[in-house]
Design an enzyme around this catalytic site. Structure first.
Site, mmCIF file in Angstrom:
data_model
loop_
_atom_site.group_PDB
_atom_site.id
_atom_site.type_symbol
_atom_site.label_atom_id
_atom_site.label_comp_id
_atom_site.label_asym_id
_atom_site.label_seq_id
_atom_site.Cartn_x
_atom_site.Cartn_y
_atom_site.Cartn_z
ATOM 1 N N GLU A 32 0.822 -1.211 0.000
ATOM 2 C CA GLU A 32 0.000 0.000 0.000
ATOM 3 C C GLU A 32 0.857 1.262 0.000
ATOM 4 O O GLU A 32 0.539 2.234 -0.684
ATOM 5 C CB GLU A 32 -0.937 0.006 1.217
ATOM 6 N N TYR A 115 -6.382 6.206 4.780
ATOM 7 C CA TYR A 115 -6.574 5.181 3.750
ATOM 8 C C TYR A 115 -5.763 3.928 4.051
ATOM 9 O O TYR A 115 -6.290 2.808 4.061
ATOM 10 C CB TYR A 115 -6.198 5.697 2.350
ATOM 11 N N ASP A 133 -9.313 5.612 -1.202
ATOM 12 C CA ASP A 133 -8.217 6.151 -2.007
ATOM 13 C C ASP A 133 -8.809 6.833 -3.238
ATOM 14 O O ASP A 133 -10.025 7.027 -3.344
ATOM 15 C CB ASP A 133 -7.232 5.042 -2.390
#
Length: 323
Positions: A32, A115, A133
């Site tokens: 991520e 996020y 996102d």
């Protein structure tokens, strides 16, 4: 509602990404962070190399700074890898080498925002929280025909409320399904509405015009001149200051030495950062000094050069190989 159709589509069409295989929190976290400024397809080789060299929280926490930056080379935004290590060190001290299992605690860690915290908490621990996102913002802006500027806090809260209200079990798959839809179908330009699994629920008549963003400001232009100092076929690297653009990274000198043997111009080029453009000129400068000079092999193995300097570096290698 659209959730079942979306999940069915996801099961049939999701990409087989290696960090999704076992929902390992360490792998999800690294992926991520890497994907924040990089396309997933381009990120995969970096993810593979990084996790092979640093397979767990302890190895990341203890990694030498230059080694860490070298593993990150090519991804840019080096503050991300600094925060990765800070976060790993906190996890070693406070959480016995693991990531916390909920969004609230995850958000207290360095480099982890709403996020990323939501993604880890929902994907790895199935906590019923959102992970919003750019893909999710785009999907929900179109799904609910949101005509307001999505960078404003009022609009952000509106989208967050809609996403939170839509959460559906299993959450770890549902959140990934929204992201995947945004990445593969509900794309920024020319959305593929003809194959969208939730098009019957979409309120937008002109989805390509959404989401609404403010007009982009023009990037500032800065003229830069760099000098690649060479001595006995070794190249001098200059460590930049710990603040500003490319902070703490290795690059080339911005001052030409008074005494030198020869100076060769390099092809100029433009490097674009998010808010500034460097219009760059460069020279190879042959000098007698040999302190802090490194061979090409040493640089390629141990030192991370930001992409802004790679063209001058590659030109220098070509010129040295011909001499």
């Amino acid at each position: 509602m659209f959730q079942k159709d979306l999940l069915n589509w996801y099961q049939a069409n999701k990409r087989e990404l290696e960090f999704r295989k076992n929902r390992d929190p360490y792998h999800i976290w690294i992926s991520e962070i890497m994907a924040q400024q990089t396309r997933i397809e381009a990120m995969i080789p970096y993810f593979r190399r990084f996790t092979q060299e640093l397979p767990d929280m302890e190895s990341l926490a203890k990694c030498d700074e230059d080694v860490l930056k070298k593993l990150w080379q090519g991804l840019g935004y080096y503050s991300r890898c600094k925060n990765l290590q800070k976060c790993a060190q906190v996890c070693m001290e406070k959480y016995e080498g693991t990531l916390p299992n909920n969004k609230k605690e995850l958000m207290t860690l360095p480099g982890i925002g709403p996020y990323t915290a939501g993604a880890i908490a929902s994907i790895c621990f199935n906590e019923k929280v959102s992970a919003i996102d750019g893909n999710v913002i785009r999907v929900f802006s179109r799904l609910y025909d949101i005509q307001e500027d999505v960078t404003k806090s009022k609009t952000k809260k509106k989208i967050e409320s809609l996403v939170d209200a839509s959460l559906y079990e299993p959450v770890f798959e549902y959140n990934q399904a929204i992201m995947e839809l945004g990445a593969l179908v509900c794309i920024p330009k020319n959305p593929r509405c003809d194959i969208c699994p939730i098009k019957k629920d979409c309120m937008s008549k002109e989805p390509a015009k959404l989401p609404v963003y403010p007009e982009k400001k023009k990037r500032k232009v800065e003229k830069k001149t760099f000098y690649v100092l060479v001595s006995n076929e070794k190249i001098h690297l200059h460590k930049r200051k710990e603040y500003g653009l490319l902070a703490g990274l290795y690059g080339f000198d911005e001052k030409c030495p008074v005494a030198f043997e020869k100076k060769i111009p390099l092809e100029p080029y433009v490097h674009i950062f998010s808010h500034v453009e460097w219009h760059m000129e460069g020279y190879i400068v042959f000098v007698e000094e040999n302190e802090e000079f490194f061979s090409v092999e040493e640089i390629n193995t141990y030192y991370a050069l930001p992409s802004a300097f790679i063209p001058f570096y590659e030109q220098t290698i070509k010129i040295l190989s011909k001499n």
